[in-house]
Write an enzyme that holds these catalytic residues in place. Structure first.
Site, PDB file in Angstrom:
ATOM      1  N   TRP A  21       1.013  -1.311   0.008  1.00 24.06           N
ATOM      2  CA  TRP A  21      -0.003   0.077   0.086  1.00 24.06           C
ATOM      3  C   TRP A  21       0.793   1.296   0.013  1.00 24.06           C
ATOM      4  O   TRP A  21       0.724   2.102  -0.958  1.00 24.06           O
ATOM      5  CB  TRP A  21      -0.748  -0.182   1.310  1.00 24.06           C
ATOM      6  N   ASP A  56       1.466  -8.468  -1.513  1.00 19.49           N
ATOM      7  CA  ASP A  56       0.194  -7.826  -1.839  1.00 19.49           C
ATOM      8  C   ASP A  56      -0.029  -6.594  -2.397  1.00 19.49           C
ATOM      9  O   ASP A  56       0.790  -5.684  -1.843  1.00 19.49           O
ATOM     10  CB  ASP A  56      -0.691  -8.230  -0.393  1.00 19.49           C
ATOM     11  N   TYR A  61      -3.942   1.357  -5.030  1.00 21.09           N
ATOM     12  CA  TYR A  61      -2.874   1.710  -4.181  1.00 21.09           C
ATOM     13  C   TYR A  61      -1.989   2.874  -5.199  1.00 21.09           C
ATOM     14  O   TYR A  61      -1.261   2.254  -6.113  1.00 21.09           O
ATOM     15  CB  TYR A  61      -1.853   0.886  -3.678  1.00 21.09           C
ATOM     16  N   TYR A 206      -4.585  -7.970   7.424  1.00 14.73           N
ATOM     17  CA  TYR A 206      -3.789  -6.746   6.839  1.00 14.73           C
ATOM     18  C   TYR A 206      -3.640  -6.023   8.400  1.00 14.73           C
ATOM     19  O   TYR A 206      -4.406  -5.891   9.250  1.00 14.73           O
ATOM     20  CB  TYR A 206      -4.422  -5.920   5.876  1.00 14.73           C
ATOM     21  N   LYS A 217       8.132   3.072  16.590  1.00 21.29           N
ATOM     22  CA  LYS A 217       8.610   4.234  15.769  1.00 21.29           C
ATOM     23  C   LYS A 217       8.048   5.192  15.686  1.00 21.29           C
ATOM     24  O   LYS A 217       7.965   6.545  15.400  1.00 21.29           O
ATOM     25  CB  LYS A 217       9.384   3.848  14.532  1.00 21.29           C
ATOM     26  N   GLY A 284       3.419  -4.252   5.740  1.00 21.00           N
ATOM     27  CA  GLY A 284       3.808  -3.127   4.962  1.00 21.00           C
ATOM     28  C   GLY A 284       5.265  -2.871   5.266  1.00 21.00           C
ATOM     29  O   GLY A 284       5.792  -2.694   6.287  1.00 21.00           O
ATOM     30  N   ARG A 286       8.575   0.314   3.698  1.00 23.77           N
ATOM     31  CA  ARG A 286       8.655   1.250   2.932  1.00 23.77           C
ATOM     32  C   ARG A 286      10.397   1.551   2.467  1.00 23.77           C
ATOM     33  O   ARG A 286      10.891   2.163   1.687  1.00 23.77           O
ATOM     34  CB  ARG A 286       8.590   2.777   3.250  1.00 23.77           C
TER      35      ARG A 286
HETATM   36  N1  NAP Z   1      -7.763  -5.014   2.193  1.00 25.11           N
HETATM   37  C1  NAP Z   1      -7.616  -3.931   2.384  1.00 25.11           C
HETATM   38  O1  NAP Z   1      -8.647  -3.105   2.691  1.00 25.11           O
HETATM   39  C2  NAP Z   1      -6.205  -3.330   3.116  1.00 25.11           C
HETATM   40  C3  NAP Z   1      -6.145  -2.391   4.176  1.00 25.11           C
HETATM   41  C4  NAP Z   1      -4.989  -1.863   4.552  1.00 25.11           C
HETATM   42  C5  NAP Z   1      -3.808  -2.595   4.156  1.00 25.11           C
HETATM   43  N2  NAP Z   1      -3.959  -3.842   3.600  1.00 25.11           N
HETATM   44  C6  NAP Z   1      -2.727  -4.412   2.954  1.00 25.11           C
HETATM   45  O2  NAP Z   1      -2.046  -4.862   4.165  1.00 25.11           O
HETATM   46  C7  NAP Z   1      -0.631  -4.314   4.083  1.00 25.11           C
HETATM   47  C8  NAP Z   1       0.080  -3.990   5.458  1.00 25.11           C
HETATM   48  O3  NAP Z   1      -0.847  -3.220   6.069  1.00 25.11           O
HETATM   49  P1  NAP Z   1      -0.350  -1.685   6.523  1.00 25.11           P
HETATM   50  O4  NAP Z   1       0.620  -1.232   5.571  1.00 25.11           O
HETATM   51  O5  NAP Z   1      -1.435  -0.788   6.439  1.00 25.11           O
HETATM   52  O6  NAP Z   1       0.207  -1.705   7.872  1.00 25.11           O
HETATM   53  P2  NAP Z   1       1.390  -2.381   8.642  1.00 25.11           P
HETATM   54  O7  NAP Z   1       1.817  -3.723   8.042  1.00 25.11           O
HETATM   55  O8  NAP Z   1       0.601  -2.574   9.953  1.00 25.11           O
HETATM   56  O9  NAP Z   1       2.285  -1.386   9.129  1.00 25.11           O
HETATM   57  C9  NAP Z   1       3.244  -0.934   7.848  1.00 25.11           C
HETATM   58  C10 NAP Z   1       4.101   0.249   7.986  1.00 25.11           C
HETATM   59  O10 NAP Z   1       4.586   0.488   9.434  1.00 25.11           O
HETATM   60  C11 NAP Z   1       5.796   1.128   9.209  1.00 25.11           C
HETATM   61  N3  NAP Z   1       7.052   0.035   9.405  1.00 25.11           N
HETATM   62  C12 NAP Z   1       7.160  -1.153   8.733  1.00 25.11           C
HETATM   63  N4  NAP Z   1       8.349  -1.499   9.412  1.00 25.11           N
HETATM   64  C13 NAP Z   1       8.660  -0.891  10.268  1.00 25.11           C
HETATM   65  C14 NAP Z   1       9.803  -1.090  11.150  1.00 25.11           C
HETATM   66  N5  NAP Z   1      10.702  -2.208  11.049  1.00 25.11           N
HETATM   67  N6  NAP Z   1      10.257  -0.107  11.961  1.00 25.11           N
HETATM   68  C15 NAP Z   1       9.123   0.899  12.088  1.00 25.11           C
HETATM   69  N7  NAP Z   1       8.351   0.993  11.240  1.00 25.11           N
HETATM   70  C16 NAP Z   1       8.013   0.449  10.283  1.00 25.11           C
HETATM   71  C17 NAP Z   1       5.805   1.843   7.976  1.00 25.11           C
HETATM   72  O11 NAP Z   1       5.216   2.888   7.761  1.00 25.11           O
HETATM   73  P3  NAP Z   1       5.933   4.269   8.452  1.00 25.11           P
HETATM   74  O12 NAP Z   1       7.326   4.116   8.126  1.00 25.11           O
HETATM   75  O13 NAP Z   1       5.616   5.433   7.457  1.00 25.11           O
HETATM   76  O14 NAP Z   1       5.566   4.512   9.726  1.00 25.11           O
HETATM   77  C18 NAP Z   1       4.999   0.744   7.173  1.00 25.11           C
HETATM   78  O15 NAP Z   1       4.379   1.222   5.919  1.00 25.11           O
HETATM   79  C19 NAP Z   1      -0.767  -3.094   3.193  1.00 25.11           C
HETATM   80  O16 NAP Z   1       0.583  -2.840   2.659  1.00 25.11           O
HETATM   81  C20 NAP Z   1      -1.868  -3.743   2.229  1.00 25.11           C
HETATM   82  O17 NAP Z   1      -1.016  -4.644   1.312  1.00 25.11           O
HETATM   83  C21 NAP Z   1      -5.139  -4.048   3.096  1.00 25.11           C
END
Ligand code: NAP
Length: 318
Positions: A21, A56, A61, A206, A217, A284, A286
């Site tokens: 995303w 995914d 996105y 997700y 962080k 997710g 970045r």
């Molecule tokens: N089906 C749906 O409706 C739906 C909705 C939401 C998500 N999704 C899917 O699920 C995936 C995962 O969800 P998500 O991206 O919302 O959230 P997540 O996996 O809970 O969090 C990801 C975010 O956390 C931060 N991060 C990641 N690794 C880190 C680390 N080692 N240390 C510090 N910060 C870290 C980054 O953002 P920052 O660095 O900016 O803080 C990253 O973008 C999405 O990419 C998407 O593919 C689907």
């Protein structure tokens, strides 16, 4: 990395998948602030180096950009990971996003995703949201047709409740579900996850770290100063009064993680993976270093005392 059978698809997927995303970048209502493609591609490569075997993404996105970045990252990769994407959120020339589950729209979206992803078939095609509700049957029949035509290998849904899953099942088998599931959003434990377990529907949850809030962080200062073009700046869980309570939970995750040499984010992900209905978590990332900081969750097993500590916080401070 450990793999698990992904419900009715029969695929073996790693317990962590790469979520794309944020790599869609900014410039649309669901953007995460500025993002360099070079960092995104590095993050995807790092996930693959760590053994992650699926990605995914979704058409919406970055209004197609995430799928293009995934394709760029996979160019020349010797063993392509599974690529999962989604339809239903559509946009016009001005970038206004709407919903459609009309058959012709689903089929056109699939062609557009195949082109952007540059793959011969999509490994898992998912309906992103059950909207409009009255068109679920039409959209799901179109998904089943795409599978029969070989354009997609497996079909699943996202954000469906049990009633909606049953309606889709009456048209064609639902192979997978992608629900939200984390310590800050665990409503699916009540009915949806048990239903999936009973019916062999694979589950990839997700936002297991609540989109960065549970990583350790995201402190108060950062949360309160997120740029306007980061959707999280408008979300209640990133604002007071919820923010302080959520950061208290992160302190507990930090303590639990310290005993394992793990980050709070890894504890948050491992907590979701402990649920027997969950096949794998979508995480997710970045930048490459972020991926290094989360993949350990796949092998992190929390003991009963640690789980009880988290449960009691969630009960005392709902
Ligand atoms: N089906 C749906 O409706 C739906 C909705 C939401 C998500 N999704 C899917 O699920 C995936 C995962 O969800 P998500 O991206 O919302 O959230 P997540 O996996 O809970 O969090 C990801 C975010 O956390 C931060 N991060 C990641 N690794 C880190 C680390 N080692 N240390 C510090 N910060 C870290 C980054 O953002 P920052 O660095 O900016 O803080 C990253 O973008 C999405 O990419 C998407 O593919 C689907």
């Amino acid at each position: 990395m450990e793999t698990e059978r992904f419900g009715r698809t029969g695929l073996d997927v790693t317990r962590i998948g790469f979520g794309s995303w944020a790599v869609g970048g900014s410039g649309w209502f669901g953007g995460w602030g500025s993002q360099e493609d070079e960092d995104s591609i590095g993050a995807i490569h790092r996930a693959l180096e760590n053994g992650v075997n699926w990605i995914d993404t979704a058409a919406v996105y970055g209004l197609g950009h995430s799928e293009e970045v995934v394709a760029q990252a996979l160019k020349g990769v010797s063993e392509r990971p599974y690529v999962f994407t989604k339809c239903e959120l559509v946009w016009d020339e001005e970038g206004n996003v709407g919903n459609s589950l009309k058959a012709d729209s689903v089929k056109k979206e699939c062609e557009d995703s195949l082109r952007r992803l540059n793959v011969e078939a999509i490994d898992l095609y998912q309906i992103h949201w059950p909207n409009p509700d009255e068109d679920i049957e039409e959209g799901w029949q179109a998904m089943a047709d795409l599978k029969s035509e070989g354009k997609v290998r497996h079909i699943g849904v996202s954000n469906f409740d049990v009633g909606q899953l049953k309606r889709a099942e009456a048209v064609a088998p639902v192979e997978t579900l992608q629900p939200p599931y984390s310590m800050l959003n665990w409503g699916v434990e009540e009915e949806t996850l048990p239903y999936c377990a009973e019916n062999d529907i694979g589950v990839i949850n997700y936002s297991p770290m609540f989109s960065g809030l549970l990583t350790g962080k995201m402190d108060k200062e950062r949360a309160q100063n997120l740029p306007e073009d980061d959707w999280r700046s408008r979300h209640a869980e990133f604002q007071e009064p919820r923010l302080s309570r959520n950061l208290e939970l992160v302190e507990i995750l930090e303590k639990i993680g310290a005993a394992h040499g793990s980050s709070p984010g890894e504890v948050a992900i491992a907590w979701t993976l402990r649920h027997p209905a969950v096949t794998a978590a979508i995480v997710g990332g970045r930048r490459p270093d972020q991926v290094d900081g989360v993949v350990g969750a796949a092998d992190l097993h929390l003991d009963d005392l640690e789980l009880a500590r988290i449960e009691s916080f969630l009960k005392e401070k709902p």
